[in-house]
Design an enzyme around this catalytic site. Sequence first.
Site, PDB file in Angstrom:
ATOM      1  N   GLY A 115     -27.274  43.041  79.853  1.00  0.00           N
ATOM      2  CA  GLY A 115     -26.040  42.507  79.284  1.00  0.00           C
ATOM      3  C   GLY A 115     -24.867  42.654  80.227  1.00  0.00           C
ATOM      4  CD  GLU A 157     -32.394  45.647  79.455  1.00  0.00           C
ATOM      5  OE1 GLU A 157     -33.201  45.870  80.367  1.00  0.00           O
ATOM      6  OE2 GLU A 157     -31.158  45.800  79.604  1.00  0.00           O
ATOM      7  N   GLY A 206     -39.490  31.891  90.014  1.00  0.00           N
ATOM      8  CA  GLY A 206     -39.345  32.636  91.255  1.00  0.00           C
ATOM      9  C   GLY A 206     -38.985  31.727  92.415  1.00  0.00           C
ATOM     10  N   GLY A 230     -38.596  27.671  91.935  1.00  0.00           N
ATOM     11  CA  GLY A 230     -37.492  26.962  91.306  1.00  0.00           C
ATOM     12  C   GLY A 230     -37.356  27.255  89.829  1.00  0.00           C
ATOM     13  N   GLY A 278     -32.307  37.459  87.767  1.00  0.00           N
ATOM     14  CA  GLY A 278     -32.472  36.695  86.538  1.00  0.00           C
ATOM     15  C   GLY A 278     -31.225  36.728  85.669  1.00  0.00           C
ATOM     16  CG  ASP A 279     -29.850  40.374  84.257  1.00  0.00           C
ATOM     17  OD1 ASP A 279     -30.555  39.955  83.323  1.00  0.00           O
ATOM     18  OD2 ASP A 279     -29.954  41.521  84.724  1.00  0.00           O
ATOM     19  CG  ASN A 296     -32.670  27.319  90.974  1.00  0.00           C
ATOM     20  OD1 ASN A 296     -32.881  28.011  89.980  1.00  0.00           O
ATOM     21  ND2 ASN A 296     -33.322  26.189  91.205  1.00  0.00           N
TER      22      ASN A 296
END
Length: 288
Positions: A44, A137, A199, A202, A229-230, A254
């Site tokens: 977060g 989470e 990954g 793309g 990723g966040d 990306n």
Amino acid sequence: MTIACALTVVGSINADITATTDRLPAAGETVGGGRLSRSPGGKGANQAAAAARLGARTRMVGAVGRDAEGQEMRQALRAAGVLVDDIAEATAETGTALIMVDSAGENQIAVCEGANAEVSLDGIEFGEDETVLTQLEISMDLITELAAPVPGHLVINAAPALPLPAEVVDRADLIIVNETEYSLLPQLQEARLVAVTYGDRGSALLAHGEQIGFAEALARKPVSTVGAGDAFCAALTIGLRSGLPGEEALRAANRVGAATVMDASAQPEFLTLDHYLDSSTPTVKDER
């Protein structure tokens, strides 16, 4: 572009303790020669810090402990430009993530939830024009509760992969996962809109299981994949909510993810999102 996104992140705040070694240990094995670092983290908090630095008006709803780590995490978010008035002080200690990263940037993570178990929506109000971004989470009960009072756009980063109640899948305007999480959650094939990251191959947008957009990744040799990723979630959410077409928003996200893997921190500095619309521009502040 004009970043037209008021974003509220509801989620976890952790103190990251990271050991960097040449390789990750096998089960029962000890690997020496590590380098230890401490930094702000939590999915977060990572998403909120990234969103604010990318240019969105961002507030954080979460919880930290009454300890030095809690003060440090709150201050780190404030320094990133995040509004922190809705971060509660919990009775438990601040959440902690124990991270190991190898020379190729791969990682192993163990999370001790601590104060994140006490995140609450009591007294929290959401506006019609707010976009809300959350992750797994925090408790699934809280995710389910969140689906009802949000009048605006709701985005769920379904990580770590856990089955989502049907009413949450039906309510979500966008669900973001990596390819492993997507394979573990077949229910997402029926979701309204899903973004899947692959990954170094793309990312894609899928509507009810059908691909409607794809963008290639940028080739990078990662320093650390923690937080990538966040940052992608923050960038994609802001891009789509600011009116970017799907594939353009994917490309920008990306590029933000590619910038993140070149930094050892889970909350690196970023340029504003408009800089990531052009592949010829730098990807991190230090390159300007």
